[in-house]
Design an enzyme around this catalytic site. Structure first.
Site, mmCIF file in Angstrom:
data_model
loop_
_atom_site.group_PDB
_atom_site.id
_atom_site.type_symbol
_atom_site.label_atom_id
_atom_site.label_comp_id
_atom_site.label_asym_id
_atom_site.label_seq_id
_atom_site.Cartn_x
_atom_site.Cartn_y
_atom_site.Cartn_z
ATOM 1 N N GLY A 187 0.763 -1.257 -0.037
ATOM 2 C CA GLY A 187 -0.211 -0.063 0.066
ATOM 3 C C GLY A 187 0.982 1.234 0.258
ATOM 4 O O GLY A 187 0.260 2.377 -0.147
ATOM 5 N N ARG A 191 7.920 5.962 7.644
ATOM 6 C CA ARG A 191 6.455 5.623 7.547
ATOM 7 C C ARG A 191 5.735 5.180 9.039
ATOM 8 O O ARG A 191 4.750 5.128 9.168
ATOM 9 C CB ARG A 191 6.165 4.427 6.756
ATOM 10 C CG ARG A 191 6.777 4.481 5.670
ATOM 11 C CD ARG A 191 6.923 2.918 4.826
ATOM 12 N NE ARG A 191 8.194 2.474 5.339
ATOM 13 C CZ ARG A 191 8.675 1.184 4.938
ATOM 14 N NH1 ARG A 191 7.911 0.530 4.145
ATOM 15 N NH2 ARG A 191 9.770 0.788 5.632
ATOM 16 N N HIS A 231 13.552 -6.958 11.258
ATOM 17 C CA HIS A 231 14.393 -6.224 10.376
ATOM 18 C C HIS A 231 15.878 -5.909 10.699
ATOM 19 O O HIS A 231 16.263 -4.836 10.265
ATOM 20 C CB HIS A 231 13.540 -5.149 9.579
ATOM 21 C CG HIS A 231 12.111 -5.416 9.124
ATOM 22 N ND1 HIS A 231 11.497 -6.589 8.773
ATOM 23 C CD2 HIS A 231 10.875 -4.554 9.412
ATOM 24 C CE1 HIS A 231 10.221 -6.505 8.667
ATOM 25 N NE2 HIS A 231 9.918 -5.146 9.150
ATOM 26 N N ASP A 258 8.472 -11.990 6.241
ATOM 27 C CA ASP A 258 7.653 -10.766 5.939
ATOM 28 C C ASP A 258 6.995 -11.186 4.612
ATOM 29 O O ASP A 258 6.758 -10.332 3.888
ATOM 30 C CB ASP A 258 8.745 -9.566 5.467
ATOM 31 C CG ASP A 258 8.074 -8.116 5.802
ATOM 32 O OD1 ASP A 258 6.944 -8.165 6.062
ATOM 33 O OD2 ASP A 258 8.739 -7.103 5.697
HETATM 34 ZN ZN ZN Z 1 8.156 -4.042 8.687
#
Ligand code: ZN
Length: 391
Positions: free
Chosen positions: A74, A168, A229, A288
């Site tokens: 998205g 983000r 991550h 992920d």
């Molecule tokens: Zn992530």
């Protein structure tokens, strides 16, 4: 396909994850009922199916603790919302347990849809749990609070992936992080669930500073903060090693890394982790899967896009073996380590009384057979059970 009530797997080279050698296993009711060296010589009246594995390596089914089960993405317009992965995307990759989550998009996607996917995967034979929340603060929940979701919604084991050090993110403050972590932790105490914060780490310079501040200024145990991550930047990885030595569990992502990129591929990251002297039980690897893997330019514009998939776990395992890491040393990060941190009962090991989540590897390292809760999903390399809409 239908499954016999009892299944005897003969001559498996078992890695539990520790190397046990050749064993026979009796499966029934979704569990490993018995495992031993001698042939149990079952009475024919029991109607057991008998399969000889001829010495194939048998390992616990993978636990993927970071999966966008309802689809992620998205970041590059509405069309970049990634569709939900179907059942065989997991099983063909040897994944038998997933923990679903929301990421950047926790507004057009929500916890109800996420839980529907978790329940749907369970109906199809996989083991599935979920995180409440997503990247942003306040976390999106079903009941109105993180504490309420973990206490009252059975599959919810913690909160995540809460984003820090990322453009983000919600740019959460220390107080906001501590409040959310405390809710997860207390709910964990009340329920026996993990009760942790699964933290998405971005590329930001601040790295894990917020976690270090949280540890320095609260009574919460380090286990409550699980950064993921961590291999996306080499400096971030070094910070994560320090936190692991202080008690945090850290999660490596098996995403593709380009030559010359300032990141460690997952296999390199695990070897570096194990060589660093950090506790070997405090590291896991997730895929992920279903999330998009965008790269951004300096203005925050997307300049490339890929989608994570569960197969990256098996690819990583094979890369580790090719580099000479013993299978028994590589496996915990994919199996018993996440099971212990996430407090998933009966998961992550091949052991009597545990769930019969099993992956038989062929000589080339591919998934020859996969059983989830004792039922066949992959047999001789082909999916024998498919999702509702995969024909
Ligand atoms: Zn992530």
């Amino acid at each position: 396909m239908t499954n016999a009530p009892l299944l005897l797997l003969r001559n498996a080279n078992v890695f539990a994850p520790e190397a046990l050698g050749i064993r026979h296993l009796l499966l029934g009711g979704g569990k490993v009922l018995w495992m031993g060296e001698g042939d149990p010589a079952l009475p024919a009246a029991l109607g057991a199916e008998i399969v000889d594995l001829d010495g194939l390596r048998l390992v616990p089914g993978f636990i993927d603790g970071h999966v966008h089960v309802s689809g992620g993405g998205g970041e590059a317009g509405y069309a970049s919302r990634v569709p939900a992965p179907m059942l065989t995307r997991y099983t063909l990759a040897g994944v038998t347990t997933v923990v679903g989550l929301l990421g950047t998009d926790d507004v057009s996607r929500g916890p109800a849809e996420l839980l529907a996917h978790v329940y749907g995967l369970r109906e199809q034979g996989l083991s599935a749990w979920g995180w409440c929340g997503g990247y942003h603060v306040p976390p999106v929940t079903l009941t109105g609070s993180v504490r309420g979701d973990i206490v009252f919604v059975e599959p919810v084991i913690g909160v995540g992936e809460l984003a820090i050090s990322d453009h983000r993110s919600s740019q959460p403050t220390l107080d906001e992080l501590l409040r959310i972590a405390s809710e997860a932790y207390v709910a964990g105490l009340m329920t026996g669930k993990a009760g942790i914060v699964h933290l998405h780490l971005g590329d930001g310079e601040r790295g894990l500073d917020l976690v270090r501040q949280a540890l320095a200024t609260s009574e919460l145990p380090p286990r409550v903060f699980q950064p993921t991550h961590i291999n996306r930047k080499k400096a971030l990885f070094a910070e994560a090693l320090e936190l692991a030595k202080r008690g945090c569990h850290v999660d490596i992502t098996a995403f593709p890394v380009e030559e010359g990129e300032d990141a460690w591929p997952a296999d390199e990251a695990l070897i570096r982790y194990l060589d660093s002297g950090a506790p070997p039980q405090r590291v896991s690897i997730s895929s992920d899967a279903g999330g998009c893997l965008p790269c951004f330019d300096g203005e925050g514009r997307v300049c490339g896009m890929d989608v994570g998939h569960s197969g990256s776990l098996l690819d990583t395992l094979n890369a580790l073996l090719a580099r000479g890491l013993p299978l028994a040393r590589a496996l915990p990060a994919f199996t018993c380590n996440p099971a212990a941190l996430l407090r998933l009962p009966g998961k992550g090991r091949i052991e009597t009384g545990f769930d019969a989540d099993l992956l038989a590897l062929d000589a080339a390292g591919s998934a020859r057979h996969v059983l989830a809760r004792g039922a066949w999903h992959v047999r001789d390399g082909a999916a024998v059970r498919r999702g509702m809409f995969e024909r």
